[in-house]
Motif scaffolding. Structure first.
Motif, PDB file in Angstrom:
ATOM      1  N   UNK A 176      -4.680 -12.018   8.740  1.00  0.00           N
ATOM      2  CA  UNK A 176      -3.619 -12.929   8.317  1.00  0.00           C
ATOM      3  C   UNK A 176      -2.833 -12.404   7.119  1.00  0.00           C
ATOM      4  N   UNK A 177      -3.294 -11.330   6.486  1.00  0.00           N
ATOM      5  CA  UNK A 177      -2.594 -10.790   5.321  1.00  0.00           C
ATOM      6  C   UNK A 177      -1.295 -10.097   5.737  1.00  0.00           C
ATOM      7  N   UNK A 178      -0.306 -10.177   4.863  1.00  0.00           N
ATOM      8  CA  UNK A 178       0.957  -9.449   5.067  1.00  0.00           C
ATOM      9  C   UNK A 178       0.840  -8.096   4.377  1.00  0.00           C
ATOM     10  N   UNK A 179       1.041  -7.032   5.140  1.00  0.00           N
ATOM     11  CA  UNK A 179       0.860  -5.679   4.617  1.00  0.00           C
ATOM     12  C   UNK A 179       2.202  -4.948   4.604  1.00  0.00           C
ATOM     13  N   UNK A 180       2.522  -4.355   3.469  1.00  0.00           N
ATOM     14  CA  UNK A 180       3.714  -3.519   3.325  1.00  0.00           C
ATOM     15  C   UNK A 180       3.254  -2.094   3.054  1.00  0.00           C
ATOM     16  N   UNK A 181       3.706  -1.151   3.880  1.00  0.00           N
ATOM     17  CA  UNK A 181       3.330   0.238   3.715  1.00  0.00           C
ATOM     18  C   UNK A 181       4.473   1.060   3.156  1.00  0.00           C
ATOM     19  N   UNK A 182       4.242   1.767   2.050  1.00  0.00           N
ATOM     20  CA  UNK A 182       5.249   2.618   1.419  1.00  0.00           C
ATOM     21  C   UNK A 182       4.873   4.073   1.687  1.00  0.00           C
ATOM     22  N   UNK A 183       5.706   4.771   2.463  1.00  0.00           N
ATOM     23  CA  UNK A 183       5.400   6.150   2.869  1.00  0.00           C
ATOM     24  C   UNK A 183       6.688   6.972   2.912  1.00  0.00           C
ATOM     25  N   UNK A 184       6.534   8.299   2.925  1.00  0.00           N
ATOM     26  CA  UNK A 184       7.701   9.171   3.061  1.00  0.00           C
ATOM     27  C   UNK A 184       8.229   9.179   4.482  1.00  0.00           C
ATOM     28  N   UNK A 216       0.855  -1.198   0.000  1.00  0.00           N
ATOM     29  CA  UNK A 216       0.000   0.000   0.000  1.00  0.00           C
ATOM     30  C   UNK A 216       0.884   1.240   0.000  1.00  0.00           C
ATOM     31  N   UNK A 217       0.805   2.044  -1.032  1.00  0.00           N
ATOM     32  CA  UNK A 217       1.478   3.340  -1.001  1.00  0.00           C
ATOM     33  C   UNK A 217       0.570   4.334  -0.274  1.00  0.00           C
ATOM     34  N   UNK A 218       1.168   5.243   0.495  1.00  0.00           N
ATOM     35  CA  UNK A 218       0.359   6.184   1.256  1.00  0.00           C
ATOM     36  C   UNK A 218      -0.439   5.508   2.357  1.00  0.00           C
ATOM     37  N   UNK A 219       0.127   4.462   2.953  1.00  0.00           N
ATOM     38  CA  UNK A 219      -0.618   3.634   3.906  1.00  0.00           C
ATOM     39  C   UNK A 219      -0.890   4.305   5.242  1.00  0.00           C
ATOM     40  N   UNK A 220      -0.234   5.436   5.520  1.00  0.00           N
ATOM     41  CA  UNK A 220      -0.429   6.090   6.824  1.00  0.00           C
ATOM     42  C   UNK A 220      -1.329   7.310   6.732  1.00  0.00           C
ATOM     43  N   UNK A 221      -1.937   7.547   5.554  1.00  0.00           N
ATOM     44  CA  UNK A 221      -2.791   8.715   5.375  1.00  0.00           C
ATOM     45  C   UNK A 221      -4.241   8.450   5.734  1.00  0.00           C
ATOM     46  N   UNK A 222      -5.117   9.300   5.250  1.00  0.00           N
ATOM     47  CA  UNK A 222      -6.535   9.245   5.577  1.00  0.00           C
ATOM     48  C   UNK A 222      -7.154   7.892   5.203  1.00  0.00           C
ATOM     49  N   UNK A 223      -7.118   7.545   3.925  1.00  0.00           N
ATOM     50  CA  UNK A 223      -7.687   6.274   3.481  1.00  0.00           C
ATOM     51  C   UNK A 223      -6.823   5.108   3.941  1.00  0.00           C
ATOM     52  N   UNK A 224      -5.503   5.275   3.901  1.00  0.00           N
ATOM     53  CA  UNK A 224      -4.612   4.196   4.312  1.00  0.00           C
ATOM     54  C   UNK A 224      -4.857   3.752   5.736  1.00  0.00           C
ATOM     55  N   UNK A 225      -5.052   4.698   6.634  1.00  0.00           N
ATOM     56  CA  UNK A 225      -5.303   4.358   8.032  1.00  0.00           C
ATOM     57  C   UNK A 225      -6.611   3.596   8.181  1.00  0.00           C
ATOM     58  N   UNK A 226      -7.648   4.033   7.470  1.00  0.00           N
ATOM     59  CA  UNK A 226      -8.926   3.319   7.510  1.00  0.00           C
ATOM     60  C   UNK A 226      -8.782   1.916   6.926  1.00  0.00           C
ATOM     61  N   UNK A 227      -7.963   1.775   5.875  1.00  0.00           N
ATOM     62  CA  UNK A 227      -7.761   0.473   5.252  1.00  0.00           C
ATOM     63  C   UNK A 227      -7.022  -0.474   6.197  1.00  0.00           C
ATOM     64  N   UNK A 228      -6.033   0.045   6.926  1.00  0.00           N
ATOM     65  CA  UNK A 228      -5.324  -0.791   7.902  1.00  0.00           C
ATOM     66  C   UNK A 228      -6.274  -1.271   8.993  1.00  0.00           C
ATOM     67  N   UNK A 229      -7.190  -0.400   9.422  1.00  0.00           N
ATOM     68  CA  UNK A 229      -8.193  -0.830  10.410  1.00  0.00           C
ATOM     69  C   UNK A 229      -9.049  -1.953   9.840  1.00  0.00           C
ATOM     70  N   UNK A 230      -9.459  -1.809   8.584  1.00  0.00           N
ATOM     71  CA  UNK A 230     -10.300  -2.813   7.943  1.00  0.00           C
ATOM     72  C   UNK A 230      -9.559  -4.142   7.818  1.00  0.00           C
ATOM     73  N   UNK A 231      -8.301  -4.108   7.416  1.00  0.00           N
ATOM     74  CA  UNK A 231      -7.508  -5.330   7.313  1.00  0.00           C
ATOM     75  C   UNK A 231      -7.374  -6.004   8.670  1.00  0.00           C
ATOM     76  N   UNK A 232      -7.126  -5.201   9.719  1.00  0.00           N
ATOM     77  CA  UNK A 232      -6.965  -5.764  11.057  1.00  0.00           C
ATOM     78  C   UNK A 232      -8.222  -6.499  11.502  1.00  0.00           C
ATOM     79  N   UNK A 233      -9.390  -5.987  11.099  1.00  0.00           N
ATOM     80  CA  UNK A 233     -10.661  -6.596  11.502  1.00  0.00           C
ATOM     81  C   UNK A 233     -11.045  -7.791  10.637  1.00  0.00           C
ATOM     82  N   UNK A 234     -10.820  -7.695   9.325  1.00  0.00           N
ATOM     83  CA  UNK A 234     -11.355  -8.690   8.403  1.00  0.00           C
ATOM     84  C   UNK A 234     -10.311  -9.564   7.721  1.00  0.00           C
ATOM     85  N   UNK A 235      -9.056  -9.151   7.713  1.00  0.00           N
ATOM     86  CA  UNK A 235      -8.021  -9.953   7.054  1.00  0.00           C
ATOM     87  C   UNK A 235      -6.722  -9.881   7.851  1.00  0.00           C
TER      88      UNK A 235
END
Length: 358
Positions: free
Chosen positions: A26-34, A5-24
């Protein structure tokens, strides 16, 4: 699943990480950020890669990052510095090119690109359009021009590579809000000397009575992305909640008295105050708000099985409550908004509208 995920710590990225934590989980997540966040809370179970997509070697470095990934979610985008649109274009359009080239080189099976209602042309204000509407953007908005250019790049790529192209899904949400992003959003929108608490205490709302925009909560955007990943969806998807947000809804949420000020007058005032350095928003954002169409989301409902859980009014209330509470998240883009910090950085690093890191 391994998802980059590029931009994983921003507005949508943060919401997406919450969603992954709840529903997936077991997935491996890589965050690309400045600027990688501290590995705490929702940012804890992420492999962080520090990378500015405007760097000359971005494509080469991204190739190593996305190698072996099952999917890439490209969220990275810039909203400041508004006085350095050349940098914003390199970050938005150039960054999209870099991630597309890298993903193609290693044959990533799926790419999700975060587009926007801003990619659409004017001409259907207050009317709903489906994904076939013209994606030439709003010429006076640098943000819109870049969103349009990024989508045209994807079109060129798909035409050039045909059946060998990476399957791409394009998310086209309305304006995205959430409580956890309140401080980050206000950092972009308010001058450094103005406290966040001034917004929910606004006694008068001077806006054009024609205002009618699509709005959506970040949680619902994240849900659509997850559904697209699970279904390997391709093509464009409009995302918005009902009802469309009008001046009346904004006034009710703020508890403000409404005053009609024509959009052309507002745009002129915004332009003059931006040029004078009094506030950080260029007139393109006002032009965008009074030009973009509403969104027909039938395709997302039928193809993704998606339905927004937040009404637009509830989403607006959530972010305004966040402004009143000075809500924030523990990532650099969404950190707490400090007037003292902003003023200090304005003097030591340059104004928000000129420096590359907000």
């Amino acid at each position: 699943m391994r998802v980059v995920i590029t931009g994983a710590s921003g507005n949508v990225g943060t919401a997406l990480l919450r969603r992954f934590a709840d529903e997936a989980p077991e997935w491996d997540i890589v965050g690309v950020v400045r600027r990688p966040p501290e590995p705490e809370g929702v940012y804890r179970h992420v492999e962080w890669q520090e990378l500015d997509l405007t760097e000359p070697d971005a494509t080469q470095r991204l190739t190593q990052v996305v190698k072996g990934a099952d999917a890439v979610v490209h969220l990275a985008w810039g909203f400041q510095p508004t006085r350095n649109t050349e940098y914003l274009t390199r970050l938005g359009v150039g960054g999209t090119s870099a991630i597309l080239q890298a993903a193609h080189q290693v044959s990533v099976p799926h790419l999700i690109h975060m587009s926007s209602v801003g990619t659409y042309a004017a001409g259907r204000y207050t009317q709903r359009v489906d994904e076939s509407w013209i994606t030439s953007g709003i010429p006076s908005s640098p943000y819109s021009r870049d969103k349009s250019a990024a989508e045209e790049m994807l079109n060129d790529y798909e035409r050039e590579h045909g059946d060998d192209a990476i399957p791409i899904a394009r998310m086209r949400p309305g304006f995205i809000v959430q409580r956890a992003a309140a401080s980050g959003l206000m950092r972009y929108a308010l001058p450094g000397w103005l406290p966040m608490l001034a917004v929910p205490m606004l006694p008068v709302l001077p806006l054009d009575r024609r205002l009618c925009i699509p709005l959506i909560h970040a949680d619902d955007v994240a849900a659509a992305i997850l559904r697209a990943l699970e279904r390997r969806a391709t093509g464009a998807f409009n995302l918005a909640a009902d009802p469309p947000i009008t001046r009346t809804e904004v006034a009710k949420v703020l508890g403000s008295f409404q005053i009609h000020v024509p959009s052309r007058v507002l745009s002129t005032l915004v332009d003059l105050s931006w040029r004078a350095g009094l506030q950080p928003i260029d007139r393109g954002w006002l032009d965008l708000a009074f030009s973009v169409p509403l969104l027909d989301c039938s395709r997302a409902r039928s193809q993704l099985g998606w339905e927004p859980q937040w009404s637009s009014v509830a989403a607006l209330t959530d972010v305004v409550t966040g402004v009143a509470l000075q809500s924030h998240s523990d990532s650099p883009p969404l950190r707490a908004r400090s007037m003292i910090e902003q003023l200090r950085r304005d003097f030591t690093e340059g104004m928000l509208t000129t420096r590359q890191l907000p």
